[in-house]
Design an enzyme around this catalytic site. Structure first.
Site, PDB file in Angstrom:
ATOM      1  N   ILE A   1       0.834  -1.204   0.000  1.00  0.00           N
ATOM      2  CA  ILE A   1       0.000   0.000   0.000  1.00  0.00           C
ATOM      3  C   ILE A   1       0.866   1.250   0.000  1.00  0.00           C
ATOM      4  O   ILE A   1       0.659   2.165  -0.806  1.00  0.00           O
ATOM      5  CB  ILE A   1      -0.946   0.009   1.215  1.00  0.00           C
ATOM      6  CG1 ILE A   1      -1.929  -1.158   1.126  1.00  0.00           C
ATOM      7  CG2 ILE A   1      -1.705   1.331   1.284  1.00  0.00           C
ATOM      8  CD1 ILE A   1      -2.799  -1.330   2.362  1.00  0.00           C
TER       9      ILE A   1
ATOM     10  N   GLY B   1     -11.293   1.376   4.346  1.00  0.00           N
ATOM     11  CA  GLY B   1     -10.166   1.557   3.430  1.00  0.00           C
ATOM     12  C   GLY B   1     -10.194   0.598   2.255  1.00  0.00           C
ATOM     13  O   GLY B   1      -9.892   0.964   1.124  1.00  0.00           O
ATOM     14  N   GLY B   2     -10.566  -0.649   2.510  1.00  0.00           N
ATOM     15  CA  GLY B   2     -10.621  -1.652   1.446  1.00  0.00           C
ATOM     16  C   GLY B   2     -12.025  -1.955   0.982  1.00  0.00           C
ATOM     17  O   GLY B   2     -12.237  -2.916   0.252  1.00  0.00           O
TER      18      GLY B   2
ATOM     19  N   ALA C   1      -4.784   4.565   8.237  1.00  0.00           N
ATOM     20  CA  ALA C   1      -5.649   3.561   7.600  1.00  0.00           C
ATOM     21  C   ALA C   1      -4.997   2.187   7.734  1.00  0.00           C
ATOM     22  O   ALA C   1      -5.224   1.310   6.915  1.00  0.00           O
ATOM     23  CB  ALA C   1      -5.877   3.903   6.128  1.00  0.00           C
ATOM     24  N   ALA C   2      -4.191   2.027   8.798  1.00  0.00           N
ATOM     25  CA  ALA C   2      -3.454   0.777   8.996  1.00  0.00           C
ATOM     26  C   ALA C   2      -4.130  -0.079  10.053  1.00  0.00           C
ATOM     27  O   ALA C   2      -4.974  -0.921   9.740  1.00  0.00           O
ATOM     28  CB  ALA C   2      -2.002   1.077   9.373  1.00  0.00           C
TER      29      ALA C   2
ATOM     30  N   ASP D   1      10.781   2.515   6.825  1.00  0.00           N
ATOM     31  CA  ASP D   1      10.433   1.104   6.932  1.00  0.00           C
ATOM     32  C   ASP D   1      11.513   0.421   7.751  1.00  0.00           C
ATOM     33  O   ASP D   1      12.675   0.858   7.751  1.00  0.00           O
ATOM     34  CB  ASP D   1      10.328   0.471   5.531  1.00  0.00           C
ATOM     35  CG  ASP D   1       9.543  -0.831   5.541  1.00  0.00           C
ATOM     36  OD1 ASP D   1       8.379  -0.825   5.103  1.00  0.00           O
ATOM     37  OD2 ASP D   1      10.096  -1.857   6.007  1.00  0.00           O
TER      38      ASP D   1
ATOM     39  N   GLU E   1     -13.664  -0.871  17.923  1.00  0.00           N
ATOM     40  CA  GLU E   1     -14.629  -0.579  16.873  1.00  0.00           C
ATOM     41  C   GLU E   1     -15.952  -1.280  17.166  1.00  0.00           C
ATOM     42  O   GLU E   1     -15.968  -2.372  17.748  1.00  0.00           O
ATOM     43  CB  GLU E   1     -14.093  -1.033  15.511  1.00  0.00           C
ATOM     44  CG  GLU E   1     -12.804  -0.308  15.109  1.00  0.00           C
ATOM     45  CD  GLU E   1     -12.271  -0.749  13.751  1.00  0.00           C
ATOM     46  OE1 GLU E   1     -12.866  -1.671  13.150  1.00  0.00           O
ATOM     47  OE2 GLU E   1     -11.265  -0.169  13.303  1.00  0.00           O
TER      48      GLU E   1
ATOM     49  N   HIS F   1     -13.730   2.060   9.033  1.00  0.00           N
ATOM     50  CA  HIS F   1     -12.893   0.939   8.583  1.00  0.00           C
ATOM     51  C   HIS F   1     -13.267   0.512   7.156  1.00  0.00           C
ATOM     52  O   HIS F   1     -13.536  -0.651   6.883  1.00  0.00           O
ATOM     53  CB  HIS F   1     -13.022  -0.247   9.539  1.00  0.00           C
ATOM     54  CG  HIS F   1     -11.836  -1.162   9.524  1.00  0.00           C
ATOM     55  ND1 HIS F   1     -11.417  -1.872  10.620  1.00  0.00           N
ATOM     56  CD2 HIS F   1     -10.970  -1.504   8.530  1.00  0.00           C
ATOM     57  CE1 HIS F   1     -10.358  -2.596  10.318  1.00  0.00           C
ATOM     58  NE2 HIS F   1     -10.069  -2.391   9.051  1.00  0.00           N
TER      59      HIS F   1
ATOM     60  N   ASP G   1      -9.333   5.829   9.893  1.00  0.00           N
ATOM     61  CA  ASP G   1     -10.236   4.798   9.366  1.00  0.00           C
ATOM     62  C   ASP G   1     -10.304   3.573  10.274  1.00  0.00           C
ATOM     63  O   ASP G   1     -11.212   2.759  10.143  1.00  0.00           O
ATOM     64  CB  ASP G   1      -9.764   4.367   7.963  1.00  0.00           C
ATOM     65  CG  ASP G   1     -10.725   3.394   7.291  1.00  0.00           C
ATOM     66  OD1 ASP G   1     -11.936   3.714   7.225  1.00  0.00           O
ATOM     67  OD2 ASP G   1     -10.277   2.318   6.844  1.00  0.00           O
TER      68      ASP G   1
END
Length: 408
Positions: A161, A293-294, A237-238, A180, A268, A291, A263
């Protein structure tokens, strides 16, 4: 421990309305015994439904706890039709000899596009302006409103991503830096910085794209928000556990951050009927999404294909390539043979014990591969088709056996 079943006897339980593509893939492969439910189930319902299932497909709401898994005596495989696998007790699944598959790449574009859109909206101050207009106001001002061109995007986690987002951002004229834990080859003109702190200090927008690991939980606290540039923006958004929400709220309240887009959350709602509670609801300069994002038609369609194909490959061939919790083994079939799958406790001597037992019985092994993970070993072997019954009995007699199957 089971023999191979006819395909119409292998039962699939698909929950949470996974995409129709999953049904299509399974049907085309000859699997028709499928129960399809559009919602998640509470624990008692789930235990009852999973009792006779060989495969179960879920999304993010279904909780496959140790208690649930231990009640699923026939279960041989789990598919998460999403990226995350936090909803599954992976250790328990491994101990019980159940591989878990997910779809780590199918929704990368959807998440990247959402983050890009949120970046533009935040830098233009649209969330707050939108809220004012809805109340009848008319805050026509360029104050704290910026183009993204020339600004620095800081991407934390340069995987599938993060790297795709990097390309999209450069296309809009943004500078891209990333951090990273591994050295990653950059795409385009992106630059890998030396440390997480350096990224926080340099970026106009910080966006997280990291997995849920002990090292990433609470990686954004008051300290990290304090290192960010005054008037910068934050996007997550992870994974919800990566951010201390109270500290984020404090950074927004103080004006340190001009806005945020979130997100995913530490806690939740389990259903649409449960109220979402968060201190971030107080801020009009924060984009809050449930949630999603996908959650695009394209991503869900791709996920349906990807996970269902992994189901088929495991059921037909014993292929565990890309399983998140299980030894990864994949070998091509050999002619005139039957395949045996042996899941066992990972202790020294199991393979030599199996081979010696087969040699004593005159069983010819035509192909063999074994890998281990943690306390579990996974042995895939092909034997001459007229030897499979003897081979199955020999494998069953191995004291360390957890599960054994034969594929005809």
């Amino acid at each position: 421990m089971t023999l191979s079943l006819n395909k119409d006897k292998i039962r699939f339980l698909l929950l949470e309305g996974v995409h129709d593509n999953a049904l299509k893939v399974l049907n085309e492969a000859g699997y028709t015994n499928i129960e399809y439910i559009k919602t998640a189930l509470d624990e008692d319902e789930l235990i009852e439904k999973i009792k006779d299932a060989h495969f179960i497909g879920i999304r993010s709401r279904t909780q496959l706890t140790r208690k649930v898994l231990e009640s699923a005596e026939k279960l041989i495989c789990i598919g998460c039709f999403c990226i995350g696998t936090n909803q599954v007790d992976l250790d328990a699944a491994l101990e019980l000899g159940i591989p878990v598959f997910n779809a780590p790449y199918s929704n990368t574009r959807s998440v990247a596009e959402l983050v890009l859109a949120e970046t533009i909206m935040l830098m233009r101050g649209i969330p707050e302006k939108n809220a004012v207009v809805h109340r009848g106001g008319w805050n026509k001002s360029a104050k704290d409103s910026y183009e993204v061109r020339g600004k620095t995007m800081g991407i934390v986690g340069y995987g599938s991503i993060g790297s795709q987002l990097s390309v999209l951002c450069e296309g809009l004229g943004m500078k891209v830096i990333y951090h990273d834990v591994l050295t990653k080859l950059p795409l385009g003109n992106a630059v890998q910085v030396g440390s997480f702190d350096e990224l926080l200090e340099k970026a106009d927008v910080v966006t997280l794209h990291v997995p849920d690991l002990p090292s990433t939980r609470n990686m954004m606290t008051a300290r990290e928000f304090g290192l960010m540039k005054d008037g910068s923006f934050f996007i997550n958004a992870a994974r919800g556990g990566c951010v201390n929400i109270e500290d984020l709220a404090a950074a927004l309240e103080s004006g340190k951050l001009l806005g945020a887009a979130i997100d995913v959350f530490p806690k939740e709602p389990k259903s649409a009927d449960e109220e979402f509670i968060s201190p971030l609801r107080a801020f009009e300069n924060v984009i809050l999404t449930p949630h999603v994002g996908g959650s695009t038609q394209e991503a869900q369609a791709n996920i349906g294909l990807e996970v269902a194909d992994k189901f088929v490959r495991y059921s037909d061939m014993g292929d565990t390539t890309s399983s998140v919790n299980f030894p990864n083994v994949s070998i091509p079939f050999t002619d005139k043979s039957h395949r045996l799958l042996h899941i066992h406790q990972n202790v020294p001597g199991v393979l030599s014990q199996v081979n010696a037992s087969f040699a004593d019985a005159g069983i010819n092994i035509t192909a063999q591969s074994m890998m281990t993970r943690g306390d579990v070993g996974y042995l895939v072997m092909d034997v001459d088709d007229n030897d499979s019954a003897k081979a199955l009995e020999r494998l069953r007699s191995v004291p360390q056996t957890i599960k054994v199957r034969v594929l005809f």
